[in-house]
Design a protein around this motif. Structure first.
Motif, PDB file in Angstrom:
ATOM      1  N   GLN A 190       0.807  -1.225   0.000  1.00 28.46           N
ATOM      2  CA  GLN A 190       0.000   0.000   0.000  1.00 28.46           C
ATOM      3  C   GLN A 190       0.838   1.271   0.000  1.00 28.46           C
ATOM      4  OE1 GLN A 190      -2.733  -0.278   3.285  1.00 28.46           O
ATOM      5  NE2 GLN A 190      -3.283  -2.366   2.775  1.00 28.46           N
ATOM      6  N   GLY A 191       2.119   1.163   0.260  1.00 27.88           N
ATOM      7  CA  GLY A 191       2.960   2.349   0.346  1.00 27.88           C
ATOM      8  C   GLY A 191       2.755   3.076   1.662  1.00 27.88           C
ATOM      9  N   VAL A 192       3.422   4.203   1.808  1.00 26.77           N
ATOM     10  CA  VAL A 192       3.302   5.024   3.009  1.00 26.77           C
ATOM     11  C   VAL A 192       3.179   6.487   2.618  1.00 26.77           C
ATOM     12  CG1 VAL A 192       4.594   3.465   4.509  1.00 26.77           C
ATOM     13  CG2 VAL A 192       5.804   5.236   3.269  1.00 26.77           C
ATOM     14  N   GLU A 193       2.617   7.251   3.509  1.00 28.88           N
ATOM     15  CA  GLU A 193       2.521   8.691   3.314  1.00 28.88           C
ATOM     16  C   GLU A 193       3.201   9.359   4.513  1.00 28.88           C
ATOM     17  OE1 GLU A 193      -1.018  11.989   3.180  1.00 28.88           O
ATOM     18  OE2 GLU A 193      -1.347  10.081   2.152  1.00 28.88           O
ATOM     19  N   ALA A 194       4.205  10.163   4.246  1.00 25.45           N
ATOM     20  CA  ALA A 194       4.950  10.804   5.329  1.00 25.45           C
ATOM     21  C   ALA A 194       4.119  11.924   5.943  1.00 25.45           C
ATOM     22  CB  ALA A 194       6.262  11.378   4.791  1.00 25.45           C
ATOM     23  N   TYR A 195       4.299  12.137   7.240  1.00 23.15           N
ATOM     24  CA  TYR A 195       3.650  13.244   7.920  1.00 23.15           C
ATOM     25  C   TYR A 195       4.248  14.549   7.414  1.00 23.15           C
ATOM     26  CZ  TYR A 195       1.626  10.039  11.335  1.00 23.15           C
ATOM     27  OH  TYR A 195       0.929   9.045  11.941  1.00 23.15           O
ATOM     28  N   THR A 196       3.439  15.579   7.358  1.00 24.56           N
ATOM     29  CA  THR A 196       3.908  16.907   6.964  1.00 24.56           C
ATOM     30  C   THR A 196       5.045  17.325   7.900  1.00 24.56           C
ATOM     31  OG1 THR A 196       1.706  17.471   6.212  1.00 24.56           O
ATOM     32  CG2 THR A 196       3.220  19.301   6.589  1.00 24.56           C
ATOM     33  N   GLY A 197       6.125  17.767   7.328  1.00 20.23           N
ATOM     34  CA  GLY A 197       7.254  18.230   8.125  1.00 20.23           C
ATOM     35  C   GLY A 197       8.267  17.156   8.451  1.00 20.23           C
TER      36      GLY A 197
END
Length: 75
Positions: free
Chosen positions: A64-71
């Motif tokens: 599914q992949g990952v999404e990094a947190y803003t910052g």
């Protein structure tokens, strides 16, 4: 307690900051035998349920992949 798991509230109350097997033990109405780290993975025990979390995230990240947190920094 309702039969449904509230991912935000229940995780924070019973699992956050604890070793995984301790979180499994702390969860109310979850009656599992203790088991051990060297047992077959198909047994339904507190140790196996905690250890499954060591396998699931890498599989999810791969599919599914990952999404990094803003910052956050990405390496």
């Amino acid at each position: 307690m309702s039969a449904l798991f509230d991912a935000a509230a229940d995780y924070e109350e019973y699992a956050d900051g604890r070793p995984r097997v301790d979180g499994v033990r702390a969860f109310p109405d979850l009656a599992l035998p203790e088991g051990s780290d060297d047992e077959p993975p198909e047994l339904e025990t507190a140790h196996n349920l905690g250890n499954r979390r060591n396998v699931q995230p890498p599989e999810q990240i791969h599919t599914q992949g990952v999404e990094a947190y803003t910052g956050s920094s990405v390496r």
